[in-house]
Design an enzyme around this catalytic site. Structure first.
Site, PDB file in Angstrom:
ATOM      1  N   LYS A 289       0.870  -1.291  -0.092  1.00 45.82           N
ATOM      2  CA  LYS A 289      -0.014  -0.004   0.030  1.00 45.82           C
ATOM      3  C   LYS A 289       1.021   1.089   0.205  1.00 45.82           C
ATOM      4  O   LYS A 289       1.697   1.445   0.992  1.00 45.82           O
ATOM      5  CB  LYS A 289      -0.955   0.009   1.250  1.00 45.82           C
ATOM      6  CG  LYS A 289      -1.952   0.852   1.271  1.00 45.82           C
ATOM      7  CD  LYS A 289      -2.960   0.431   0.199  1.00 45.82           C
ATOM      8  CE  LYS A 289      -4.400   1.185   0.361  1.00 45.82           C
ATOM      9  NZ  LYS A 289      -5.104   1.031   1.440  1.00 45.82           N
ATOM     10  N   HIS A 290       0.649   2.083  -0.948  1.00 40.56           N
ATOM     11  CA  HIS A 290       1.485   3.446  -0.957  1.00 40.56           C
ATOM     12  C   HIS A 290       2.977   3.076  -1.205  1.00 40.56           C
ATOM     13  O   HIS A 290       3.654   3.628  -0.336  1.00 40.56           O
ATOM     14  CB  HIS A 290       1.222   4.350  -0.011  1.00 40.56           C
ATOM     15  CG  HIS A 290      -0.288   4.701  -0.222  1.00 40.56           C
ATOM     16  ND1 HIS A 290      -0.815   5.275  -1.200  1.00 40.56           N
ATOM     17  CD2 HIS A 290      -1.143   4.861   0.784  1.00 40.56           C
ATOM     18  CE1 HIS A 290      -1.975   5.803  -1.023  1.00 40.56           C
ATOM     19  NE2 HIS A 290      -2.569   5.302   0.285  1.00 40.56           N
ATOM     20  N   ASN A 432      12.779   5.384   7.790  1.00 41.09           N
ATOM     21  CA  ASN A 432      13.629   4.430   8.515  1.00 41.09           C
ATOM     22  C   ASN A 432      12.683   3.078   8.904  1.00 41.09           C
ATOM     23  O   ASN A 432      11.459   3.380   9.048  1.00 41.09           O
ATOM     24  CB  ASN A 432      13.741   4.867  10.029  1.00 41.09           C
ATOM     25  CG  ASN A 432      14.797   5.949  10.173  1.00 41.09           C
ATOM     26  OD1 ASN A 432      15.949   5.574   9.591  1.00 41.09           O
ATOM     27  ND2 ASN A 432      14.585   6.990  10.863  1.00 41.09           N
ATOM     28  N   HIS A 538      14.686   5.489   0.123  1.00 41.56           N
ATOM     29  CA  HIS A 538      14.033   6.806   0.163  1.00 41.56           C
ATOM     30  C   HIS A 538      12.989   7.091  -0.695  1.00 41.56           C
ATOM     31  O   HIS A 538      13.137   6.469  -1.779  1.00 41.56           O
ATOM     32  CB  HIS A 538      14.959   7.902   0.519  1.00 41.56           C
ATOM     33  CG  HIS A 538      15.899   7.752   1.544  1.00 41.56           C
ATOM     34  ND1 HIS A 538      17.118   7.218   1.707  1.00 41.56           N
ATOM     35  CD2 HIS A 538      15.636   8.137   2.913  1.00 41.56           C
ATOM     36  CE1 HIS A 538      17.569   7.274   2.798  1.00 41.56           C
ATOM     37  NE2 HIS A 538      16.618   7.804   3.639  1.00 41.56           N
TER      38      HIS A 538
END
Length: 538
Positions: A289-290, A432, A538
């Site tokens: 999800k996302h 993180n 990231h």
């Protein structure tokens, strides 16, 4: 020193009286040539293109008759001649250019139709190095660039998909081209040659194992899907293919469902890259999800793996992406369609499973043909203001690492298996990243937080919510293992995981306070393993 323009105004309309055609893709060629001949346009052509036009019964002049020079060197040299390039580059309202044309018997070309040697297709077919290099077009790009530069007078067309637009332009303008259309075609032409050269550059770099950071970098691609919008409705977007032979969403076959959106593709790519980390002999499922996993698990079957993955976070899984590392079967399909799912992607699907999924007409079902190789090299490019970042794909696999136990207590075999599982997942969680795992399944995931402590706490809270949804007395983090994508800078992140119930930890190590973190683990009887490798994402 830059060349100074004479600033001669470009005409709006240019009559199409003479055309040069040289194409490798003959799609629509005869139809276009027939329309041009109907408008009394003189056709000049080369090799196979001339043959196709002639066989259609249409008049066409061989380029050798224009240059007075035959094709030589297996066709490598045929259009690289002043009689061709002079006709492409002449500024017809410049008296000096006109005089040069008259002195050398050069006639102008008004329309140029060229598509290039099929370099991309040859690479995709796995051809050997000499064959691939032979399919680097030289004369074609030279003529395309010359024509595009001189778009003040020349219409350049590089794609059969544009032939109808050319025919319509001539019909609407009494056989003439218009300046705005010539500019648009020129822009497309430069996009085509830029993409072509970028793919050649990428092929050479791969074949020669060149360093990933080069003095110049180009990225090329061919539009595969134009979307209604990007991440948000006000953003335009499209999917481009680079020719990379990596199984995944970009080249997968859509068996059913609506067209994929930008977010669908981004999330499906994340899901398939993650599930490809797992050995196909071990049924594995990832729910995304996302772009972050909300549940990942292995099992005796894909159906069992899916149920275990779903148990990690049923709320987030709603409307998610499901990726499987094996052929989607009926048993797994029945489980997946029980809740709303956007996309299912797997290497293959059985007919039974496809029929089950078909009942959900908007559910996209994709087959990728194979899993992506997690160890394969590759490049990732990301734009930044004023430039872009380029790096190698993170192709480190936990099974290849030399794990080092740094605590008094050694992990059990079961814990070690779960630690490897968790670290494999953590590689695909936004930093993180904290991943709690137990019995080959994630039981809590914390992603994308500014503090590793926050990620550990969020993952624990997710586990508590999951336990409540499942009607369990306590969260599955009790007795679990935990993986961190990077080292714990302080002991507080580790202690948060211990508080959640973790009994073993896998992390890269390398902090200035490693000894403090190791001491905290020993104090609580925790086993801890260092990998020596970080997996920031990231």
């Amino acid at each position: 020193m830059a060349v100074v323009s004479k600033k001669i105004p470009a005409p709006d309309r240019v009559g199409i009286r003479r055309a040069l055609l040289s194409v490798s893709d003959k799609t629509g060629l005869v139809e276009l040539a027939r329309e041009l001949v109907r408008r009394d346009v003189e056709l000049v052509s080369t090799g196979g293109t001339k043959k196709a036009i002639s066989e259609a019964g249409l008049p066409v002049i061989d380029v050798a008759d224009v240059t007075g020079f035959p094709e030589i060197m297996d066709g490598r040299v045929k259009t690289l001649h002043p009689s061709v390039h002079g006709g492409l580059l002449a500024v017809r309202d410049d008296p000096d250019h006109v005089a040069a044309m008259e002195a050398n018997g050069i006639a102008p070309f008004d329309l140029v139709v060229i598509n290039l040697y099929p370099f991309e297709q040859v690479v995709a077919a796995g051809s050997d190095y000499p064959t691939t290099i032979e399919n680097i077009d030289i004369g074609g790009p030279a003529m395309v660039r010359a024509s595009a530069k001189n778009h003040a007078y020349v219409t350049i067309v590089t794609d059969p998909a544009d032939y109808d637009e050319v025919i319509a332009m001539l019909a609407e303008n009494d056989g003439c081209s218009t300046l705005d259309r010539r500019k648009a075609f020129a822009a497309r032409a430069f996009q085509r040659t830029a993409s072509y050269d970028a793919m050649i550059s990428a092929y050479m770099a791969e074949q020669l194992s060149l360093p990933p950071v080069a003095r110049h970098h180009a990225t090329g691609g061919t539009l595969s899907l134009e979307m209604r919008y990007g991440e948000n409705p006000h953003q335009g977007a499209g999917l481009y293919l680079t020719g990379e032979k990596r199984p995944g969403v970009a080249t997968a076959q859509l068996l059913q469902g609506k067209a994929l959106s930008y977010n669908n593709i981004n999330d499906t790519d994340a899901a398939y890259e993650l599930v490809s980390e797992f050995d196909p002999a071990t049924p594995s499922v990832a729910i995304i999800k996302h772009a972050n996993p909300c549940g990942v698990a292995t099992g005796a079957t894909l159906a069992e793996a899916y149920r275990k993955a779903l148990a990690c976070d049923q709320t987030s899984a709603f409307g998610g992406i499901v990726a499987l590392n094996g052929t989607l079967d009926a048993e797994a399909a029945v489980e997946i369609v029980k809740i709303f799912t956007e996309v299912i992607i797997a290497p293959a699907v059985t007919d039974e499973a496809a029929a089950i999924v078909a009942a959900k007409k908007n559910l996209r079902l994709l087959t990728a043909g194979a899993l992506a190789d997690p160890r394969a090299k590759g490049l990732l490019v990301r734009s930044v203001a004023g430039g872009f970042l380029k790096q190698e794909r993170d192709n480190v696999v936990v099974d290849d690492l030399d794990l080092k136990c740094v605590t008094k207590r050694q992990p059990t075999e079961t814990e070690l298996a779960d630690m490897k599982f968790a670290f494999r997942v953590a590689k695909h969680v936004k930093s993180n990243a904290i991943v709690y795992a137990r019995d080959g399944a994630t039981v809590g995931i914390g992603a994308g937080q500014m503090s590793r402590v926050d990620s550990a706490r969020i993952a624990a809270r997710k586990a508590e919510d999951a336990a409540q949804a499942l009607g369990l007395a306590e969260p599955l983090t009790r007795g679990c293992v935990v993986a961190s994508d990077a080292f714990f800078p302080f002991a507080d992140g580790l202690l948060s995981a211990v508080e959640a119930g973790a009994r073993a930890v896998i992390q890269p190590g390398g902090s200035m306070r490693d000894e403090e973190v190791i001491a905290a683990a020993d104090e609580h009887g925790i086993a801890m393993v260092f990998t020596g490798v970080r997996h920031f994402r990231h």
